[in-house]
Design a protein around this motif. Structure first.
Motif, mmCIF file in Angstrom:
data_model
loop_
_atom_site.group_PDB
_atom_site.id
_atom_site.type_symbol
_atom_site.label_atom_id
_atom_site.label_comp_id
_atom_site.label_asym_id
_atom_site.label_seq_id
_atom_site.Cartn_x
_atom_site.Cartn_y
_atom_site.Cartn_z
ATOM 1 N N ILE A 1 0.891 25.897 27.137
ATOM 2 C CA ILE A 1 2.162 26.632 27.094
ATOM 3 C C ILE A 1 3.273 25.595 27.199
ATOM 4 O O ILE A 1 3.551 25.118 28.292
ATOM 5 N N PRO A 2 3.886 25.183 26.116
ATOM 6 C CA PRO A 2 3.714 25.675 24.743
ATOM 7 C C PRO A 2 2.433 25.155 24.110
ATOM 8 O O PRO A 2 1.949 24.076 24.445
ATOM 9 N N SER A 3 1.906 25.934 23.176
ATOM 10 C CA SER A 3 0.735 25.505 22.434
ATOM 11 C C SER A 3 1.075 24.287 21.582
ATOM 12 O O SER A 3 2.160 24.213 20.991
ATOM 13 N N ASP A 4 0.153 23.327 21.543
ATOM 14 C CA ASP A 4 0.412 22.130 20.737
ATOM 15 C C ASP A 4 0.458 22.443 19.245
ATOM 16 O O ASP A 4 0.909 21.630 18.439
ATOM 17 N N MET A 5 0.010 23.663 18.864
ATOM 18 C CA MET A 5 0.058 24.064 17.459
ATOM 19 C C MET A 5 1.404 24.673 17.085
ATOM 20 O O MET A 5 1.643 24.974 15.917
ATOM 21 N N ALA A 6 2.287 24.880 18.083
ATOM 22 C CA ALA A 6 3.517 25.626 17.824
ATOM 23 C C ALA A 6 4.782 24.808 18.028
ATOM 24 O O ALA A 6 5.876 25.356 17.992
ATOM 25 N N VAL A 7 4.644 23.506 18.244
ATOM 26 C CA VAL A 7 5.825 22.708 18.599
ATOM 27 C C VAL A 7 6.243 21.765 17.475
ATOM 28 O O VAL A 7 6.876 20.744 17.717
ATOM 29 N N ARG A 8 5.920 22.136 16.249
ATOM 30 C CA ARG A 8 6.273 21.254 15.136
ATOM 31 C C ARG A 8 7.758 21.322 14.797
ATOM 32 O O ARG A 8 8.278 20.454 14.100
ATOM 33 N N ASP A 9 8.444 22.385 15.265
ATOM 34 C CA ASP A 9 9.884 22.474 15.029
ATOM 35 C C ASP A 9 10.539 23.171 16.211
ATOM 36 O O ASP A 9 9.870 23.717 17.099
ATOM 37 N N GLU A 10 11.871 23.176 16.206
ATOM 38 C CA GLU A 10 12.617 23.744 17.327
ATOM 39 C C GLU A 10 12.384 25.240 17.453
ATOM 40 O O GLU A 10 12.333 25.784 18.560
ATOM 41 N N ALA A 11 12.220 25.935 16.323
ATOM 42 C CA ALA A 11 11.982 27.376 16.370
ATOM 43 C C ALA A 11 10.681 27.696 17.096
ATOM 44 O O ALA A 11 10.605 28.658 17.874
ATOM 45 N N GLY A 12 9.649 26.883 16.854
ATOM 46 C CA GLY A 12 8.378 27.089 17.539
ATOM 47 C C GLY A 12 8.489 26.860 19.031
ATOM 48 O O GLY A 12 7.924 27.601 19.838
ATOM 49 N N VAL A 13 9.214 25.818 19.424
ATOM 50 C CA VAL A 13 9.413 25.527 20.846
ATOM 51 C C VAL A 13 10.142 26.686 21.521
ATOM 52 O O VAL A 13 9.798 27.092 22.640
ATOM 53 N N GLU A 14 11.141 27.238 20.845
ATOM 54 C CA GLU A 14 11.905 28.340 21.423
ATOM 55 C C GLU A 14 11.056 29.604 21.534
ATOM 56 O O GLU A 14 11.171 30.348 22.510
ATOM 57 N N GLU A 15 10.193 29.864 20.561
ATOM 58 C CA GLU A 15 9.343 31.049 20.655
ATOM 59 C C GLU A 15 8.340 30.924 21.792
ATOM 60 O O GLU A 15 8.056 31.900 22.493
ATOM 61 N N GLU A 16 7.806 29.726 22.006
ATOM 62 C CA GLU A 16 6.881 29.527 23.116
ATOM 63 C C GLU A 16 7.585 29.732 24.460
ATOM 64 O O GLU A 16 6.985 30.209 25.425
ATOM 65 N N ARG A 17 8.859 29.367 24.536
ATOM 66 C CA ARG A 17 9.637 29.641 25.747
ATOM 67 C C ARG A 17 9.695 31.147 26.000
ATOM 68 O O ARG A 17 9.507 31.624 27.120
ATOM 69 N N ARG A 18 9.963 31.896 24.937
ATOM 70 C CA ARG A 18 10.028 33.344 25.076
ATOM 71 C C ARG A 18 8.675 33.928 25.479
ATOM 72 O O ARG A 18 8.599 34.925 26.210
ATOM 73 N N LEU A 19 7.611 33.296 25.015
ATOM 74 C CA LEU A 19 6.268 33.761 25.358
ATOM 75 C C LEU A 19 6.022 33.638 26.869
ATOM 76 O O LEU A 19 5.473 34.549 27.504
ATOM 77 N N LEU A 20 6.418 32.521 27.451
ATOM 78 C CA LEU A 20 6.277 32.356 28.898
ATOM 79 C C LEU A 20 7.143 33.372 29.632
ATOM 80 O O LEU A 20 6.741 33.941 30.656
ATOM 81 N N TYR A 21 8.338 33.612 29.121
ATOM 82 C CA TYR A 21 9.231 34.611 29.719
ATOM 83 C C TYR A 21 8.572 35.991 29.716
ATOM 84 O O TYR A 21 8.622 36.724 30.714
ATOM 85 N N VAL A 22 7.945 36.367 28.604
ATOM 86 C CA VAL A 22 7.248 37.647 28.521
ATOM 87 C C VAL A 22 6.149 37.715 29.572
ATOM 88 O O VAL A 22 5.990 38.739 30.262
ATOM 89 N N ALA A 23 5.384 36.642 29.725
ATOM 90 C CA ALA A 23 4.293 36.631 30.709
ATOM 91 C C ALA A 23 4.831 36.835 32.118
ATOM 92 O O ALA A 23 4.295 37.629 32.900
ATOM 93 N N MET A 24 5.886 36.132 32.463
ATOM 94 C CA MET A 24 6.423 36.202 33.820
ATOM 95 C C MET A 24 7.022 37.567 34.133
ATOM 96 O O MET A 24 6.914 38.073 35.257
ATOM 97 N N THR A 25 7.647 38.187 33.154
ATOM 98 C CA THR A 25 8.311 39.471 33.401
ATOM 99 C C THR A 25 7.348 40.656 33.371
ATOM 100 O O THR A 25 7.782 41.800 33.497
ATOM 101 N N ARG A 26 6.041 40.406 33.245
ATOM 102 C CA ARG A 26 5.064 41.489 33.379
ATOM 103 C C ARG A 26 4.805 41.809 34.853
ATOM 104 O O ARG A 26 4.213 42.835 35.176
ATOM 105 N N ALA A 27 5.208 40.916 35.774
ATOM 106 C CA ALA A 27 4.855 41.037 37.194
ATOM 107 C C ALA A 27 5.863 41.898 37.946
ATOM 108 O O ALA A 27 7.074 41.734 37.785
ATOM 109 N N ARG A 28 5.342 42.767 38.795
ATOM 110 C CA ARG A 28 6.202 43.590 39.643
ATOM 111 C C ARG A 28 6.487 42.906 40.987
ATOM 112 O O ARG A 28 7.636 42.788 41.396
ATOM 113 N N ASP A 29 5.441 42.486 41.687
ATOM 114 C CA ASP A 29 5.604 42.018 43.069
ATOM 115 C C ASP A 29 5.166 40.575 43.302
ATOM 116 O O ASP A 29 5.779 39.870 44.100
ATOM 117 N N TRP A 30 4.083 40.156 42.658
ATOM 118 C CA TRP A 30 3.569 38.808 42.865
ATOM 119 C C TRP A 30 3.355 38.130 41.510
ATOM 120 O O TRP A 30 2.779 38.711 40.593
#
Length: 712
Positions: free
Chosen positions: A613-642
């Motif tokens: 995270i980010p995947s090494d397959m997705a960082v060939r351009d700035e758009a890929g880096v930004e999408e991987e950032r959003r992916l981590l954001y999605v993962a973190m915002t699934r949590a309610r308490d912990w």
């Protein structure tokens, strides 16, 4: 008098729901009640007198649309007279299918077309690839799945073939002429067989919406268009929506640019970022009050997106205070990470949080391999999401192929699949039988015959002029003819030597076609002895066929049943399920992409290392880096308490038979700097008597390895 349910909305939600005419963009952060806002907007429109049938609600799953409309109906109560049932609600593809059947003549389509899923599309591509001799070269040529992906990218992203290959499939650059020939043949075959694929549905709806004469008629069907998850739309979807709203400004788009994570499906964040330019005069409403997560989790998540290059400014906030910060745990290696995850899962279970309220999220499916082994060792039941869909299982696809033949006898790929189930019939014999069945109608599908209850030529040829097949297949081929005839309610030619129907089976006397459940049941009885010879685990697979029969009981139309299975299939198949447990509780394992839209009390995000995270397959351009950032954001915002995030220091690479080569990882680039101040930092590999991190070759590391070896 305002509806009482308007008082339950926060100010931003109410502003969106009560918006008048004109384009509206609702930027809805994670957990901010976007579904409630959409539901109330539908109810508000109907309450104000908009005819339900003139409202189009587009979602990305059929279930989401059904749930929204049911909730809107409950809000309206008896006043609406159940009017929400008349709203056009569903996915883009299902709506396109409905549109094309109504306006098929304008596009030169027959309304009884069938829809191929992606597996069938790949099989047709593979067949053409083989026929053109491109699979017999001295160098590697793109496989059938890659060919489908190239075609899909070209259509959905509205890219020229050369550009799609250059950017996304550069290893196929030398084969562009061959790829072009395959796509040309693929398009021609689909037209001959009266079938469409997923991408055709959107492409043809777009053509229909932009047609000079019929386009205005199509757009005039709706006074209001509402679109959920707008950040996940692709260029062709955005283009057809603009065509549907030319001169009709009432469109509401709901989405979150920070959750745009599906570029591999040709979705683009530009659609939501550029919405105000596409629809001048757009009113933007931002939903920031989060009803899911605690404040520390939201502060950490906000800090991730603060570094984004381009975004709608929003800072999620919550009324749920907590002293528990998200935890960033550094682990020695993957086994250490697995131990920590299992320990935390069991600890929360003892605290009263069921396993189903906990989830482990990861970037790629294989990232959970070691964890699954450890969970099994510790007797922790789990269910993994992001796997094979129900209709992608081979035995289910076989049954659907039977039904597609009955619905559209020109569907060559369905014939090809069914015929090869019979002993002694391979690709060559199957192709020859299909040519005999199609006869002189191969170039252009004929209109249905008035005779034989609407049976078209290929089935009439099957019933009246049975083609010859290899001796090994004759008995089952005759039974196949009888089963299909029974499903059509027609009689085979009197001279045909057909084995008598077993006791209890319907006779082959002429009459109206039986009900859909009866057709599925009849086909299943023919198919069972066939698939027990073809597939392993037939007992388990039989449950899927029984489930298919139960699902069919809810349909009156075979066409609707086959279409729904193709466009909105169930997500799982029993032959890939975990062994049954007496207890119903289970831990959820999921890719981050599959977790979008879900929430859990406890979330564990594993492999927070650069390259993962980010995947090494997705960082060939700035758009890929930004999408991987959003992916981590999605993962973190699934949590309610912990929220727990895990970072293994080293990974082992078994490159050679001998040795234990390993490499040291770097913490994900998104968790460094100011972001790290929002986490509690822990180390899972410290020696109990030493406060220093354990280094390579230290006594603490040796003890850790010995303890692992000495354990049970």
């Amino acid at each position: 008098m305002p509806a009482p349910w308007l008082d339950e909305l926060n100010p931003a939600q109410r502003e969106a729901v009560t918006h008048g005419d004109g384009p509206l963009l609702v930027v809805a952060g994670a957990g901010t009640g976007k579904t409630k806002t959409l539901v109330c907007r539908v109810a508000r429109l109907i309450e104000q007198g908009v005819p339900p049938q003139r409202i189009l609600l587009l979602t990305f799953t059929r279930r989401a649309a059904a749930e929204m409309l049911a909730r809107a109906g409950r809000l309206l109560g008896g006043r609406s007279g159940g009017g929400t049932a008349k709203v056009w609600g569903g996915t883009f593809h299902a709506t396109a299918n409905r549109m094309l059947r109504i306006y098929s003549q304008a596009l030169g389509l027959r309304p009884d077309f069938t829809v191929m899923d992606q597996g069938d599309a790949a099989d047709l591509m593979g067949l053409i690839r083989s026929e053109l001799g491109l699979a017999r070269g001295k160098r590697r040529f793109a496989q059938k799945r890659t060919l489908v992906n190239i075609y899909s990218r070209m259509v959905n992203a509205q890219e020229k073939l050369a550009d799609a290959i250059r950017v996304h499939f550069p290893w196929c650059a030398d084969d562009i002429d061959g790829v072009r020939r395959i796509i040309e043949q693929y398009t021609r075959r689909k037209r001959e067989q009266n079938v469409l694929d997923y991408d055709d549905l959107l492409l043809m709806w777009n053509v229909l919406a932009n047609a000079p004469e019929v386009g205005a008629t199509v757009a005039d069907r709706f006074d209001h268009v509402l679109v959920d998850e707008y950040q996940d739309t692709n260029p062709v979807q955005a283009e057809l929506l603009r065509a549907m709203r030319v001169g009709r400004p009432n469109i509401m788009a709901v989405g979150d640019d920070a959750q745009s994570i599906y570029s591999f499906r040709a979705a683009t964040v530009r659609n939501i970022l550029d919405f105000p330019q596409h629809y001048p005069g757009t009113h933007v409403v931002t939903l920031e009050q989060n009803y899911r997560s605690t404040r520390p989790i939201l502060e950490a998540s906000n800090s991730i997106m603060e570094q984004a290059r381009e975004r709608y400014t929003k800072d999620l906030w919550s009324d749920r205070p907590s002293d528990q910060l998200p935890v960033l745990t550094t682990c020695l290696d993957e086994p250490n990470q697995c131990n920590e995850v299992c320990a935390k899962v069991l600890a929360h279970l003892e605290e009263g949080i069921p396993l189903q309220r906990q989830a482990v999220l990861f970037r790629a499916g294989h990232h959970s391999d070691q964890l699954e082994v450890e969970l099994g060792r510790r007797n922790i039941p789990f269910r993994k999401y992001g796997g094979l869909k129900f209709v992608e299982a081979a035995h289910v696809k076989d049954m659907i192929a039977f039904l597609r033949i009955l619905e559209n006898p020109y569907d060559g790929m369905s014939w090809f699949r069914v015929l090869q189930l019979l002993p002694g019939i391979g690709p060559g014999n199957a192709r020859r039988v299909i040519e005999v069945l199609r006869g002189d109608c191969a170039a252009e599908p004929a209109q249905p015959d008035a005779l034989d209850q609407g049976v078209v030529s290929p089935l009439r040829r099957l019933f009246e002029q049975s083609p010859s097949v290899p001796p090994a297949a004759r008995k089952l081929f005759a039974e196949l003819r009888q089963a299909l005839a029974d499903c059509m309610g027609v009689t085979l030619d009197g001279e045909e030597r057909t084995p008598p129907a077993p006791e209890g089976e319907p006779s082959s006397s002429s009459g109206a076609p039986p009900s859909l459940p009866a057709q599925v049941e009849r086909l299943r009885r023919f198919y069972e002895p066939v698939f027990t010879e073809v597939y392993e685990n037939p007992t388990i697979r039989l449950r899927d066929l029984e489930q298919l029969e139960q699902v069919a009981a809810g349909y009156r139309s075979r066409a609707r049943f086959v279409t729904d299975l193709t466009l909105d299939p169930p997500e799982a198949t029993s032959d890939l399920a975990q062994p049954p447990h007496l207890e119903e509780d289970f831990l959820v394992l999921s890719t981050i992409h599959s977790a979008k839209g879900c929430e859990w009390d406890v979330v564990h995000v594993i492999h927070a290392a650069d390259g993962m995270i980010p995947s090494d397959m997705a960082v060939r351009d700035e758009a890929g880096v930004e999408e991987e950032r959003r992916l981590l954001y999605v993962a973190m915002t699934r949590a309610r308490d912990w929220l727990y995030v895990y970072f293994p220091l080293r990974y082992y690479h078994k490159r050679f038979a001998l040795g234990d080569a390993h490499g040291y990882a770097q913490l994900s680039r998104y968790l460094t700097g100011s972001v790290g101040t929002h986490f509690e930092r822990r180390s899972a590999y410290r020696d109990e008597t030493d406060d220093r991190p354990v280094g390579t070759g230290s006594v603490g590391e040796v003890d850790a390895w010995l303890n692992r070896l000495l354990g049970p």
